[in-house]
Design a protein around this motif. Structure first.
Motif, short mmCIF file in Angstrom:
data_model
loop_
_atom_site.label_atom_id
_atom_site.label_comp_id
_atom_site.label_asym_id
_atom_site.label_seq_id
_atom_site.Cartn_x
_atom_site.Cartn_y
_atom_site.Cartn_z
N PHE A 88 0.84 -1.20 0.00
CA PHE A 88 0.00 0.00 0.00
C PHE A 88 0.87 1.25 0.00
O PHE A 88 0.63 2.20 -0.76
N PHE A 89 1.91 1.25 0.83
CA PHE A 89 2.84 2.38 0.89
C PHE A 89 3.52 2.57 -0.46
O PHE A 89 3.65 3.70 -0.95
N ALA A 90 3.97 1.48 -1.10
CA ALA A 90 4.66 1.57 -2.39
C ALA A 90 3.72 2.12 -3.46
O ALA A 90 4.13 2.93 -4.30
N ILE A 91 2.47 1.69 -3.44
CA ILE A 91 1.50 2.18 -4.43
C ILE A 91 1.27 3.67 -4.25
O ILE A 91 1.21 4.43 -5.24
N ILE B 186 2.08 9.23 -6.24
CA ILE B 186 2.56 10.60 -6.01
C ILE B 186 3.65 10.96 -7.02
O ILE B 186 3.63 12.05 -7.61
N ILE B 187 4.59 10.07 -7.27
CA ILE B 187 5.66 10.33 -8.25
C ILE B 187 5.06 10.50 -9.64
O ILE B 187 5.45 11.40 -10.41
N ASN B 188 4.11 9.65 -10.01
CA ASN B 188 3.45 9.74 -11.31
C ASN B 188 2.74 11.08 -11.45
O ASN B 188 2.80 11.72 -12.52
N TYR B 189 2.06 11.52 -10.43
CA TYR B 189 1.35 12.81 -10.46
C TYR B 189 2.34 13.96 -10.66
O TYR B 189 2.11 14.88 -11.43
N ILE B 190 3.46 13.90 -9.91
CA ILE B 190 4.46 14.97 -10.01
C ILE B 190 5.05 15.01 -11.41
O ILE B 190 5.20 16.09 -12.00
N LEU B 191 5.39 13.86 -11.98
CA LEU B 191 5.99 13.82 -13.32
C LEU B 191 5.00 14.21 -14.40
O LEU B 191 5.34 14.88 -15.37
N ALA B 192 3.74 13.79 -14.27
CA ALA B 192 2.72 14.07 -15.30
C ALA B 192 2.32 15.54 -15.32
O ALA B 192 2.02 16.09 -16.38
#
Length: 97
Positions: free
Chosen positions: A79-82, A87-93
């Protein structure tokens, strides 16, 4: 003996029993106990071995099996990894940085 001396001995007895009394206090208590039967009884009661009842063991309401503990731990890490990946995907997108 006088009531004052008995009160004084009663106050000093715990310190005397623990071996923390001064030499003068120790001698005073020992002399007083020789002559005062009431204080001697108090001393003997304080130094007598006391039998404490066995503590009552409380039963656990439930026990989580080891396999379930491992499963919940792995599930927590996943759950933590997801969340981190989202969050990383949101920041990059969205070019937040």
């Amino acid at each position: 003996m006088s009531n004052f001396e008995c009160d004084l001995v009663a106050d000093l007895l715990p310190i005397y029993i623990d071996g923390k009394a001064s030499e003068a206090s120790r001698k005073f208590i020992e002399e007083h106990i020789k002559t005062c039967e009431e204080c001697k009884e108090i001393y003997e009661a304080m130094t007598a071995d006391m039998q404490l009842p066995n503590p009552v063991k409380r039963k656990r309401r439930f026990k989580i099996p080891t396999v379930l503990k491992i499963f919940l731990g792995v599930l927590g890490y996943l759950f933590f990894a997801i969340i981190v990946v989202v969050i990383i995907n949101y920041i990059l997108a969205n070019g937040v940085l």
